[in-house]
Every structure is written in structure tokens, then in C-alpha cells.
Scaffold this motif. Structure first.
Motif, PDB file in Angstrom:
ATOM      1  N   MET A 156       0.828  -1.206   0.000  1.00  0.00           N
ATOM      2  CA  MET A 156       0.000   0.000   0.000  1.00  0.00           C
ATOM      3  C   MET A 156       0.865   1.259   0.000  1.00  0.00           C
ATOM      4  N   VAL A 157       1.827   1.314   0.910  1.00  0.00           N
ATOM      5  CA  VAL A 157       2.693   2.492   0.984  1.00  0.00           C
ATOM      6  C   VAL A 157       3.473   2.661  -0.313  1.00  0.00           C
ATOM      7  N   ASN A 158       3.947   1.551  -0.863  1.00  0.00           N
ATOM      8  CA  ASN A 158       4.704   1.630  -2.114  1.00  0.00           C
ATOM      9  C   ASN A 158       3.846   2.144  -3.256  1.00  0.00           C
ATOM     10  N   ARG A 159       2.619   1.680  -3.350  1.00  0.00           N
ATOM     11  CA  ARG A 159       1.765   2.135  -4.458  1.00  0.00           C
ATOM     12  C   ARG A 159       1.498   3.635  -4.356  1.00  0.00           C
ATOM     13  N   LEU A 160       1.308   4.140  -3.155  1.00  0.00           N
ATOM     14  CA  LEU A 160       1.123   5.576  -2.970  1.00  0.00           C
ATOM     15  C   LEU A 160       2.407   6.342  -3.289  1.00  0.00           C
ATOM     16  N   ALA A 161       3.524   5.854  -2.766  1.00  0.00           N
ATOM     17  CA  ALA A 161       4.807   6.511  -3.015  1.00  0.00           C
ATOM     18  C   ALA A 161       5.171   6.480  -4.497  1.00  0.00           C
ATOM     19  N   HIS A 162       4.810   5.394  -5.172  1.00  0.00           N
ATOM     20  CA  HIS A 162       5.120   5.268  -6.599  1.00  0.00           C
ATOM     21  C   HIS A 162       4.422   6.352  -7.416  1.00  0.00           C
ATOM     22  N   GLU A 163       3.203   6.702  -7.024  1.00  0.00           N
ATOM     23  CA  GLU A 163       2.486   7.761  -7.744  1.00  0.00           C
ATOM     24  C   GLU A 163       3.200   9.098  -7.592  1.00  0.00           C
ATOM     25  N   LEU A 164       3.695   9.400  -6.389  1.00  0.00           N
ATOM     26  CA  LEU A 164       4.478  10.623  -6.195  1.00  0.00           C
ATOM     27  C   LEU A 164       5.773  10.561  -7.001  1.00  0.00           C
ATOM     28  N   HIS A 165       6.390   9.388  -7.044  1.00  0.00           N
ATOM     29  CA  HIS A 165       7.615   9.195  -7.828  1.00  0.00           C
ATOM     30  C   HIS A 165       7.359   9.488  -9.305  1.00  0.00           C
ATOM     31  N   LEU A 166       6.228   9.017  -9.821  1.00  0.00           N
ATOM     32  CA  LEU A 166       5.898   9.249 -11.234  1.00  0.00           C
ATOM     33  C   LEU A 166       5.641  10.722 -11.527  1.00  0.00           C
ATOM     34  N   LEU A 167       5.240  11.467 -10.507  1.00  0.00           N
ATOM     35  CA  LEU A 167       5.009  12.904 -10.677  1.00  0.00           C
ATOM     36  C   LEU A 167       6.297  13.717 -10.568  1.00  0.00           C
ATOM     37  N   GLY A 168       7.423  13.031 -10.427  1.00  0.00           N
ATOM     38  CA  GLY A 168       8.706  13.717 -10.384  1.00  0.00           C
ATOM     39  C   GLY A 168       9.030  14.349  -9.050  1.00  0.00           C
ATOM     40  N   ILE A 172      10.357  12.508  -0.784  1.00  0.00           N
ATOM     41  CA  ILE A 172       9.163  12.157  -0.029  1.00  0.00           C
ATOM     42  C   ILE A 172       8.758  10.701  -0.254  1.00  0.00           C
ATOM     43  N   PRO A 173       8.720  10.207  -1.504  1.00  0.00           N
ATOM     44  CA  PRO A 173       8.374   8.791  -1.700  1.00  0.00           C
ATOM     45  C   PRO A 173       9.323   7.844  -0.972  1.00  0.00           C
ATOM     46  N   ARG A 174      10.614   8.191  -0.942  1.00  0.00           N
ATOM     47  CA  ARG A 174      11.593   7.315  -0.293  1.00  0.00           C
ATOM     48  C   ARG A 174      11.413   7.326   1.228  1.00  0.00           C
ATOM     49  N   ILE A 175      11.089   8.474   1.784  1.00  0.00           N
ATOM     50  CA  ILE A 175      10.811   8.539   3.222  1.00  0.00           C
ATOM     51  C   ILE A 175       9.612   7.648   3.557  1.00  0.00           C
ATOM     52  N   MET A 176       8.607   7.670   2.703  1.00  0.00           N
ATOM     53  CA  MET A 176       7.418   6.848   2.918  1.00  0.00           C
ATOM     54  C   MET A 176       7.746   5.356   2.896  1.00  0.00           C
ATOM     55  N   THR A 177       8.465   4.924   1.860  1.00  0.00           N
ATOM     56  CA  THR A 177       8.740   3.488   1.741  1.00  0.00           C
ATOM     57  C   THR A 177       9.755   3.016   2.773  1.00  0.00           C
ATOM     58  N   GLU A 178      10.666   3.879   3.184  1.00  0.00           N
ATOM     59  CA  GLU A 178      11.608   3.481   4.227  1.00  0.00           C
ATOM     60  C   GLU A 178      10.920   3.408   5.592  1.00  0.00           C
ATOM     61  N   TYR A 179       9.886   4.213   5.778  1.00  0.00           N
ATOM     62  CA  TYR A 179       9.086   4.074   6.994  1.00  0.00           C
ATOM     63  C   TYR A 179       8.395   2.709   6.998  1.00  0.00           C
ATOM     64  N   ALA A 180       7.819   2.326   5.868  1.00  0.00           N
ATOM     65  CA  ALA A 180       7.195   1.003   5.763  1.00  0.00           C
ATOM     66  C   ALA A 180       8.232  -0.101   5.919  1.00  0.00           C
ATOM     67  N   ILE A 186      10.203  -5.050   4.976  1.00  0.00           N
ATOM     68  CA  ILE A 186      10.072  -5.202   3.522  1.00  0.00           C
ATOM     69  C   ILE A 186      10.545  -3.917   2.856  1.00  0.00           C
ATOM     70  N   ASP A 187      11.553  -4.025   1.997  1.00  0.00           N
ATOM     71  CA  ASP A 187      12.197  -2.862   1.388  1.00  0.00           C
ATOM     72  C   ASP A 187      11.829  -2.800  -0.086  1.00  0.00           C
ATOM     73  N   ILE A 188      10.890  -1.932  -0.427  1.00  0.00           N
ATOM     74  CA  ILE A 188      10.479  -1.745  -1.830  1.00  0.00           C
ATOM     75  C   ILE A 188      10.767  -0.305  -2.224  1.00  0.00           C
ATOM     76  N   HIS A 189      11.598  -0.126  -3.232  1.00  0.00           N
ATOM     77  CA  HIS A 189      11.890   1.237  -3.694  1.00  0.00           C
ATOM     78  C   HIS A 189      10.662   1.806  -4.398  1.00  0.00           C
ATOM     79  N   PRO A 190      10.349   3.095  -4.196  1.00  0.00           N
ATOM     80  CA  PRO A 190       9.157   3.670  -4.827  1.00  0.00           C
ATOM     81  C   PRO A 190       9.210   3.689  -6.346  1.00  0.00           C
ATOM     82  N   GLY A 191      10.394   3.510  -6.913  1.00  0.00           N
ATOM     83  CA  GLY A 191      10.481   3.468  -8.365  1.00  0.00           C
ATOM     84  C   GLY A 191      10.050   2.147  -8.970  1.00  0.00           C
TER      85      GLY A 191
END
Length: 318
Positions: A156-168, A172-180, A186-191
Motif C-alpha cells: 500500500m505504501v509503495n503504491r502511494l509513493a510510486h504515484e508521487l515518484h511518477l510525478l517527479g 518524499i516517496p523514499r521517506i514513505m517506503t523506508e518508513y514502511a 520489507i524494502d520496496i523502492h518507490p520506483g
């Protein structure tokens, strides 16, 4: 506080302030225009409430309808996220000549675009819930999955962070996924690009790199790495495809490592536990490691050894 302690504090403060003045990479005294990690984490909690209405409540809000609750959540998220995005954009070289008003408007536009993607993200997360329920006989119901499965939370966190990543939007996306990552292991890069019906079972120790591409109906167990062959090139490797592609309906069992940007795991493949893969695997292939040997010893005396029999159960180590 005694006089001696006051002097010690004064001396320690001056020593550390002197160290701040060295102008090193970690010396940033300005806290006004600095990202607020705590605020970003709080935004993750609010976004979770939007994704799963009725499951996660905020006692700060006293509301009586879903619409009122959603309105307040969206207003809160838009206001605070826009501020954090504005700070990030201000630090980017490409926006160095923009005025404060222009940055504020741009941040607001990006955040609105992000929030407009919420229904699409919810549809994907809905498929993830179903994948977890269908794929795990230990699941009591879907509520148990939403409330307690770390894999679903990380996705869930990754899918949200990925959308911010796609918006350039960086950072912030990395802070989100590293919190998760910290919360779940579980370490998923937002890209990383992840298809629908994605299921992470157990989850601890999973690593999914930035340029990984995952298809639909993929199932991954704990300890799996979807990584790069080498990162010794450092920043020179930025933006290059370094991580594998996993096609539809692939299952990857615990401890497997799949590495390299040119590595493709074909549709329907099954990767057995502890496999180490650096080349592409054709569709429908079952991969396992060679038979291993167990040795039994007591002190210096070897009792006996036994070769592990490789049968169908060998693939399914969970």
C-alpha cells in the motif's frame, strides 16, 4: 541544576555548535525550509485511512458521515503534503529560478494530481487484498489481512509513493517506503513498477530494487531479493535498468535472489527456495538448487551425512 552541571552544558553546547560550523554534509542549521519526516509519516497514516475507509480511525476528527470525514482528511493531506512538496521542489536545480508563488502553485497542482490517482490506487490495493486472501490458507478473512498483514501494508505504501515518484517528486516517496521498511522489514523502492494482484507472504527480508518491473498475479515469499548485479558504478548507474523483470503469474519462494537489469523471469515460472539467478528464465520453467547434504556432528566425531532428497516439495520452501 548545579553550577558545575550548568558549566558543563554550556561547554558542550559551544563544542557542538563549533562542530556545526564546519559546513559538512550533515551540517544544516536551517530548520524552517527543511523536510519534516514526522509530517510525512503522519500523512502516510492519513492516506491509509483514505484507502481503507472505516478500518483506521482518527480520534482527532469527530464526524458523522463518510463524506465529512473524507473531506477533512483530504484537506489535511493536501495542505501538509503541498508544503512538503514545495520544500522539495525548491531544492531542485530545475526549479531554482521559480518564485515562491510559482513553487506553491506547482506543489499544489502535483498534490491534486496525486490525490486524483487515489481511486486507481485503491483498485490495485483491492486486488492485493484478494491475492493475499486467495493465496494464504491461514487468512481468516480479508479484514485480518487489512489490519495485520505486513506485506499488504508495504505494498500500500509503495503504491502511494510510486504515484508521487511518477510525478517527479523526490525524497518524499523514499521517506514513505523506508518508513514502511522499518515497520515491516520489507524494502520496496518507490520506483519499482508492480502489477495487480501482488502478494507478499510473511515478508521479512524482502528487497525490491528501484528499476524492478513486476507483472500481475506475482507471489513472493520472505527473504527474496530482486536486486542489481553490482552497484560499484555508483551514481553513474543512475536511471539505468539495474533490477530484474518478473512477468505474470510467477512464484518466488523464500531466500531466492534474482539479480540484474537484463534478467527476465518468464510468465508462470516457479523459482525455488534459495535459488540464485542472474540470467533470464523461460516462461513456465521450474527452478531449484542442486541437492544439498546435511551433516551431523558431535564434537569432533562425524555421526553421518545425508543427501537431501529433491522432490516436488523442494520448490515450495516457505
Amino acid at each position: 541544576m548545579t553550577g558545575g552541571m550548568e558549566q558543563d552544558i554550556e561547554r558542550l553546547v559551544n563544542n557542538i555548535l563549533d562542530d556545526y560550523s564546519r559546513d559538512g554534509q550533515i551540517d544544516q542549521g536551517n530548520t524552517v525550509n527543511r523536510l519534516d519526516k514526522g509530517a510525512i509519516i503522519e500523512l502516510v497514516h492519513k492516506l491509509q485511512q483514505i484507502i481503507f475507509p472505516g478500518y483506521f480511525k482518527n480520534n482527532k476528527y469527530r464526524v458523522y458521515t463518510v463524506k465529512n470525514n473524507l473531506s477533512m482528511l483530504l484537506e489535511d493531506v493536501l495542505f501538509h503534503l503541498s508544503r512538503q512538496v514545495e520544500i522539495v521542489l525548491e531544492s531542485m536545480e530545475e526549479y531554482a529560478d521559480r518564485s515562491r508563488a510559482e513553487l506553491e502553485q506547482l506543489a499544489s497542482q502535483r498534490c491534486v494530481a496525486f490525490l486524483e490517482r487515489i481511486p486507481a490506487v485503491r483498485q490495485l490495493i483491492g486486488t492485493d487484498v484478494l491475492a493475499a486472501y486467495d493465496g494464504d490458507p491461514a487468512a481468516y478473512n480479508t479484514e485480518e489481512i487489512i489490519f495485520s498483514y505486513p506485506g499488504l501494508y508495504a505494498i500500500m505504501v509503495n503504491r502511494l509513493a510510486h504515484e508521487l515518484h511518477l510525478l517527479g517528486i523526490p525524497l518524499i516517496p523514499r521517506i514513505m517506503t523506508e518508513y514502511a521498511h522499518g515497520a515491516t522489514g520489507i524494502d520496496i523502492h518507490p520506483g519499482a513498477t508492480i502489477g495487480k494482484y501482488f502478494f507478499i507472504d510473511h515478508g521479512t527480508g524482502i528487497v525490491i530494487g528501484e528499476t524492478t518491473v513486476i507483472g500481475d498475479h506475482v507471489k513472493v515469499y520472505q527473504g527474496v531479493t530482486l536486486g542489481a548485479l553490482s552497484t560499484k558504478g555508483g551514481q553513474k548507474l543512475k536511471s539505468r535498468k539495474r533490477h530484474p523483470t518478473i512477468e505474470d503469474n510467477v512464484t518466488i519462494y523464500s531466500g531466492a535472489s534474482i539479480l540484474g537489469g537484463e534478467t527476465v523471469i518468464g510468465a508462470g515460472a516457479v523459482i525455488g527456495g534459495n535459488a540464485f539467478i542472474t540470467t533470464s528464465i523461460p516462461a513456465g520453467t521450474r527452478v531449484s538448487i542442486k541437492n544439498q547434504e546435511l551433516r551431523y556432528e558431535a564434537g569432533k566425531a562425524k555421526l553421518h551425512s545425508m543427501e537431501l532428497r529433491q522432490d516436488d516439495t523442494w520448490y515450495y520452501m516457505i
